[in-house]
Design an enzyme around this catalytic site. Structure first.
Site, PDB file in Angstrom:
ATOM      1  N   ASP A   1       0.842  -1.201   0.000  1.00 31.21           N
ATOM      2  CA  ASP A   1       0.000   0.000   0.000  1.00 31.21           C
ATOM      3  C   ASP A   1       0.872   1.245   0.000  1.00 31.21           C
ATOM      4  O   ASP A   1       1.966   1.236   0.560  1.00 31.21           O
ATOM      5  CB  ASP A   1      -0.898  -0.031   1.255  1.00 31.21           C
ATOM      6  CG  ASP A   1      -2.100   0.877   1.105  1.00 31.21           C
ATOM      7  OD1 ASP A   1      -2.258   1.506   0.043  1.00 31.21           O
ATOM      8  OD2 ASP A   1      -2.890   0.965   2.067  1.00 31.21           O
TER       9      ASP A   1
ATOM     10  N   HIS B   1       2.641   3.183  -9.031  1.00 36.31           N
ATOM     11  CA  HIS B   1       2.453   1.738  -9.263  1.00 36.31           C
ATOM     12  C   HIS B   1       3.667   1.149  -9.994  1.00 36.31           C
ATOM     13  O   HIS B   1       4.067   0.018  -9.738  1.00 36.31           O
ATOM     14  CB  HIS B   1       1.176   1.489 -10.068  1.00 36.31           C
ATOM     15  CG  HIS B   1      -0.071   1.878  -9.321  1.00 36.31           C
ATOM     16  ND1 HIS B   1      -0.276   1.530  -8.006  1.00 36.31           N
ATOM     17  CD2 HIS B   1      -1.175   2.590  -9.697  1.00 36.31           C
ATOM     18  CE1 HIS B   1      -1.451   2.002  -7.606  1.00 36.31           C
ATOM     19  NE2 HIS B   1      -2.012   2.650  -8.615  1.00 36.31           N
TER      20      HIS B   1
ATOM     21  N   LEU C   1      11.289 -20.368  -4.528  1.00 32.88           N
ATOM     22  CA  LEU C   1      10.256 -19.475  -3.982  1.00 32.88           C
ATOM     23  C   LEU C   1       8.973 -19.524  -4.818  1.00 32.88           C
ATOM     24  O   LEU C   1       9.039 -19.520  -6.052  1.00 32.88           O
ATOM     25  CB  LEU C   1      10.805 -18.031  -3.996  1.00 32.88           C
ATOM     26  CG  LEU C   1       9.809 -16.920  -3.652  1.00 32.88           C
ATOM     27  CD1 LEU C   1       9.495 -16.910  -2.151  1.00 32.88           C
ATOM     28  CD2 LEU C   1      10.345 -15.549  -4.074  1.00 32.88           C
TER      29      LEU C   1
HETATM   30  C1  FPP Z   1      -2.360   0.147  -3.167  1.00 33.56           C
HETATM   31  O1  FPP Z   1      -1.742   1.399  -3.051  1.00 33.56           O
HETATM   32  C2  FPP Z   1      -1.726  -0.574  -4.237  1.00 33.56           C
HETATM   33  C3  FPP Z   1      -2.361  -1.210  -5.257  1.00 33.56           C
HETATM   34  C4  FPP Z   1      -3.829  -1.263  -5.382  1.00 33.56           C
HETATM   35  C5  FPP Z   1      -1.611  -1.849  -6.325  1.00 33.56           C
HETATM   36  C6  FPP Z   1      -0.405  -2.604  -5.882  1.00 33.56           C
HETATM   37  C7  FPP Z   1       0.366  -3.037  -7.052  1.00 33.56           C
HETATM   38  C8  FPP Z   1       1.711  -3.048  -7.097  1.00 33.56           C
HETATM   39  C9  FPP Z   1       2.561  -2.641  -5.965  1.00 33.56           C
HETATM   40  C10 FPP Z   1       2.429  -3.530  -8.301  1.00 33.56           C
HETATM   41  C11 FPP Z   1       2.095  -4.955  -8.554  1.00 33.56           C
HETATM   42  C12 FPP Z   1       3.017  -5.571  -9.477  1.00 33.56           C
HETATM   43  C13 FPP Z   1       2.753  -6.632 -10.235  1.00 33.56           C
HETATM   44  C14 FPP Z   1       3.844  -7.222 -10.994  1.00 33.56           C
HETATM   45  C15 FPP Z   1       1.422  -7.229 -10.374  1.00 33.56           C
HETATM   46  P1  FPP Z   1      -2.539   2.703  -3.454  1.00 33.56           P
HETATM   47  O2  FPP Z   1      -2.349   2.963  -4.883  1.00 33.56           O
HETATM   48  O3  FPP Z   1      -3.951   2.574  -3.016  1.00 33.56           O
HETATM   49  O4  FPP Z   1      -1.790   3.783  -2.613  1.00 33.56           O
HETATM   50  P2  FPP Z   1      -2.443   5.016  -1.874  1.00 33.56           P
HETATM   51  O5  FPP Z   1      -3.251   4.446  -0.735  1.00 33.56           O
HETATM   52  O6  FPP Z   1      -1.247   5.781  -1.398  1.00 33.56           O
HETATM   53  O7  FPP Z   1      -3.272   5.778  -2.860  1.00 33.56           O
END
Ligand code: FPP
Length: 263
Positions: free
Chosen positions: A37, A54, A148
């Site tokens: 997050d 992201h 893994l």
């Molecule tokens: C939440 O943070 C994050 C997500 C919904 C997406 C997480 C995805 C990744 C870290 C990349 C994944 C990688 C692959 C290869 C599938 P947010 O965007 O809600 O953050 P915020 O709360 O600060 O707005």
């Protein structure tokens, strides 16, 4: 056994050596689950679009997967897209859906070299065809790897998973393959998407949020939780080690008394 160091640069090798010397081999978590997050806030702090956060989050996935592999962790489950994330703007959803392909295309040679197996939990059918194809191909190509397990939770929601398991069990009861007496915790485990995996030992959530957001509600019953204010794109080896060390200091009692390790 901790794995032989894989990292190539001298610096990386040194920091892994330090990390490994800090960790007690015997009580490494087998399965670590992470609610990644804070990508959006990371980007906002830099006046960048959310998708830049992201993208950086994807680079963190790569770094943390390498470290987990170097440490000899068995399973790393990453919450990459929840069933609720479809509510986000279309452009952000589209970008998030393109990440598996981007990640898997560029990381595949290293996944093979490291013997990492890709798996996923979540509703695969609800994913766009390109995302589905990338995940299916990666799962097929890595299916015989024995290192893994890098398990992506994509279009995953724990309540939906439990509902699907209940329906499947009820179907078996109604067609006479199971009786109500067969239904117990082990049986329910077998009908969940995680049936082949051990339960998470350690759950990490980044960015200062302290909730589960519909993630592995059944599987986390006896998991140790660790929260950090660090935003996912900034999550690094040091923070990861802090989480593992905190885990190693916990006394897991499973409802028993101090010093006991199982119920
Ligand atoms: C939440 O943070 C994050 C997500 C919904 C997406 C997480 C995805 C990744 C870290 C990349 C994944 C990688 C692959 C290869 C599938 P947010 O965007 O809600 O953050 P915020 O709360 O600060 O707005």
């Amino acid at each position: 056994m901790l794995k032989k160091l894989f990292s190539k640069s001298k610096e990386e090798k040194h920091s892994m050596e330090v990390a490994q010397s800090l960790l007690t081999n015997e009580c490494l978590p087998s399965h670590i689950a992470i609610i990644m997050d804070g990508n959006g806030r990371w980007a906002k702090k830099r006046a960048m679009p959310r998708i830049a956060g992201h993208h950086e989050g994807m680079q963190t996935v790569r770094r943390i997967a390498r470290i987990a592999d170097d440490l000899g962790i068995q399973v790393l489950t990453l919450y990459a897209f929840s069933t609720e994330n479809w509510k986000r703007p279309k452009s952000e959803v589209e970008y998030l859906m393109s990440l598996p392909q981007m990640f898997l295309n560029s990381f595949m040679p290293e996944l093979m070299e490291r013997d990492i197996r890709i798996e996923m939990i979540g509703d695969m059918e609800g994913l766009p065809s390109n995302t589905k194809k990338a995940l299916n191909q990666a799962m097929e190509m890595t299916k015989n790897n024995n290192g893994l397990i890098l398990n992506f939770a994509m279009n995953y929601g724990s309540r939906a998973e439990i509902v699907a398991a209940m329906k499947a069990i009820m179907m078996e009861v109604s067609n006479g393959k199971l009786t109500m007496d067969d239904v117990d915790e082990n049986m329910i485990n077998q009908y969940l998407m995680t049936s082949s995996l051990p339960e998470p030992d350690l759950l990490i959530r980044t960015s200062g949020e302290v909730r589960l957001s519909n993630f592995m509600l059944w599987q986390l019953a006896y998991t140790e939780f660790w929260f950090t204010d660090v935003l996912w794109p900034d999550f690094d080896q040091k923070t990861f080690m802090q989480a593992i060390q905190a885990y190693q200091q916990r006394n897991r009692r499973y409802g028993g008394l101090k010093g006991e390790s199982s119920s």
